[in-house]
Every structure is written in structure tokens, then in C-alpha cells.
Design a protein around this motif. Structure first.
Motif, short mmCIF file in Angstrom:
data_model
loop_
_atom_site.label_atom_id
_atom_site.label_comp_id
_atom_site.label_asym_id
_atom_site.label_seq_id
_atom_site.Cartn_x
_atom_site.Cartn_y
_atom_site.Cartn_z
N PHE A 85 100.13 107.05 47.29
CA PHE A 85 100.67 106.38 46.10
C PHE A 85 100.43 107.27 44.88
N VAL A 86 101.36 107.22 43.94
CA VAL A 86 101.19 107.95 42.69
C VAL A 86 101.74 107.12 41.53
N LEU A 87 101.00 107.12 40.43
CA LEU A 87 101.46 106.53 39.19
C LEU A 87 101.78 107.68 38.25
N VAL A 88 103.02 107.72 37.78
CA VAL A 88 103.47 108.79 36.90
C VAL A 88 103.56 108.25 35.48
N ASN A 89 102.88 108.91 34.55
CA ASN A 89 102.95 108.55 33.14
C ASN A 89 103.56 109.69 32.35
N LYS A 90 104.52 109.37 31.50
CA LYS A 90 105.07 110.36 30.58
C LYS A 90 104.64 110.00 29.17
N TYR A 91 103.97 110.95 28.53
CA TYR A 91 103.58 110.82 27.13
C TYR A 91 104.58 111.62 26.32
N ARG A 92 105.48 110.93 25.65
CA ARG A 92 106.63 111.58 25.00
C ARG A 92 106.21 112.49 23.85
N ASN A 93 105.10 112.16 23.22
CA ASN A 93 104.53 112.97 22.14
C ASN A 93 103.10 112.48 21.92
N GLY A 94 102.46 112.95 20.85
CA GLY A 94 101.07 112.59 20.62
C GLY A 94 100.82 111.14 20.26
N ASN A 95 101.88 110.41 19.92
CA ASN A 95 101.71 108.98 19.64
C ASN A 95 101.47 108.18 20.91
N ASP A 96 102.04 108.61 22.02
CA ASP A 96 101.83 107.92 23.30
C ASP A 96 100.40 108.17 23.76
N HIS A 97 99.80 107.15 24.37
CA HIS A 97 98.38 107.25 24.70
C HIS A 97 98.01 106.31 25.84
N MET A 98 96.74 106.38 26.25
CA MET A 98 96.16 105.51 27.28
C MET A 98 94.81 105.03 26.78
N GLY A 99 94.61 103.71 26.76
CA GLY A 99 93.35 103.15 26.30
C GLY A 99 92.23 103.28 27.31
#
Length: 217
Positions: free
Chosen positions: A112-126
Motif C-alpha cells: 500500500f502507498v499513500l501519495v501526497n502532493k504538496y503544491r507549494n510551501g503552503n501545503d503541509h502535514m500536521g
């Protein structure tokens, strides 16, 4: 991707990072040109979740996910976190190539894989821990394969998050995740340390992160 098969996995220079309850391995095994090719291929082929699957529940309230996300895996797998259950879509070729590359590196067969795209520096993960019950606790989480914009990955000991007199002065661990890098979080890291990817508003570049997991069967 055929170019990944040409990388000699036996000469990868792994850096070990250890503290109380923390066991990390970090390397940059994917050459920059190949990593850039992979990033372009993923940008062209991946479609991210929309609607309910693009939201997250925090303390009973629903918010838009501050990044784009999609999941892939073996048939029948789902993954539940923060009140959201995501289905595993069929493996696309470039993601499967990365999964096979990880297997060659570490001998672990992720499903299994979870793919996250951070479009720029505003995108984040808590701050959070990947400690959901359906994860195989004996397998390291290959978090992350990083492609694109370099971002700061922050780990914080659970006792450093406690209030008042119970709080311990344990400094956070910060790692700059480079283009083409892999970070392995070995047990018991996810039981004791929270991790996050803070916003960095001055950064304009996109980053794609692939977090491979092995599920309980």
C-alpha cells in the motif's frame, strides 16, 4: 521505470539517526536526473482524490486537506485515518516501479502507498503518528520517498508535547528531505515520535511524497 533498475542498491549510503525510541535510516539513492524524470511522470499520470476523500476530520470538525492525496495498493485494501477511509486504487506503473525499487533496497514487500502532493510551501502535514491498527507494526514505514521541492521533516517526542510539569525538554529532530531521498521510520519510532511537514510559505516548488506501508493480513 527502467532507469531505477540500473541503480546499484548495494552501494547506497544509509545514514542512521537514533535517539530514545527513534530509529531512522536516510539516504538519497535516486540520482537527481532520474528523480526529475519520475517527478514529471507522476505529475503527468496521477489523479488525486476529490470530494469527501479530499477532506480530513480533526476533533470532530471537517476541513479541506492541506495537500493533494491519492492511495494505491493490492486489491481489497483500504486505509482509515482521522475519520477518513481511503480505498487503494490499482497500482500505476511509475508507483509500482518505486515499490519494486524499495523491495530491492530493503527486501520488504509493501502492499500500500499513500501519495501526497504538496503544491507549494503552503501545503503541509500536521503532527501525527502513523499508528493505525491495520498497519503491520513490525515493518518500517518507507516515509518518505521524496521527489521535488526539498522540505523540512520534523519529529517530536511524545513527552515533549505533554503539558505542564509532565513535559520533557527533548529537542525535535529535523531532516531536510532532498529530491530523490528515502527516509525509513523503523519500529518503535511511530509509537513514540510524532512527525510533521510544516508549512514553508516562501517555497514555491511542488513536492510529491510516497509513503509505502505494509498492512496486516
Amino acid at each position: 521505470m527502467e532507469k531505477l533498475k540500473g541503480i546499484d542498491v548495494n552501494v547506497v549510503n544509509w545514514k542512521s539517526i537514533k535517539q530514545e525510541g527513534l530509529d531512522l535510516e536516510y539516504a538519497v539513492p535516486i540520482p537527481r536526473a532520474i528523480a526529475s524524470d519520475l517527478l514529471r511522470e507522476l505529475e503527468s499520470n496521477l489523479e488525486y482524490f476529490t470530494g469527501e476523500l479530499s477532506r480530513i476530520k480533526v476533533f470532530g470538525k471537517v476541513y479541506p486537506l492541506p495537500r493533494q492525496q491519492v492511495a494505491y495498493g493490492d486489491p481489497g485494501i483500504t486505509y482509515t485515518y482521522s475519520g477518513v477511509t481511503v480505498p487503494a486504487l490499482p497500482w500505476p506503473a511509475p508507483v509500482l516501479a518505486l515499490r519494486d525499487f524499495l523491495t530491492a533496497l530493503k527486501g520488504i514487500e509493501y502492499d500500500f502507498v499513500l501519495v501526497n502532493k504538496y503544491r507549494n510551501g503552503n501545503d503541509h502535514m500536521g503532527e501525527h503518528r502513523d499508528n493505525e491498527p491495520e498497519l503491520d507494526p513490525t515493518s518500517p514505514i518507507a516515509s518518505t520517498i521524496s521527489l521535488g521541492q526539498e522540505r523540512t521533516f520534523v519529529l517530536k517526542h511524545r513527552d515533549a508535547r505533554k503539558p505542564g510539569k509532565d513535559k520533557k525538554p527533548i529537542p525535535p529532530v529535523k531532516i531536510e528531505l532532498e529530491h530523490g531521498s528515502i527516509l525509513l521510520m523503523n519500529p518503535p519510532t511511530n509509537e513514540i515520535w510524532y512527525h510533521s511537514l510544516p508549512a514553508r510559505k516562501r517555497l514555491m516548488g511542488a513536492r510529491i511524497n510516497l509513503t509505502f506501508r505494509k498492512m496486516r493480513r
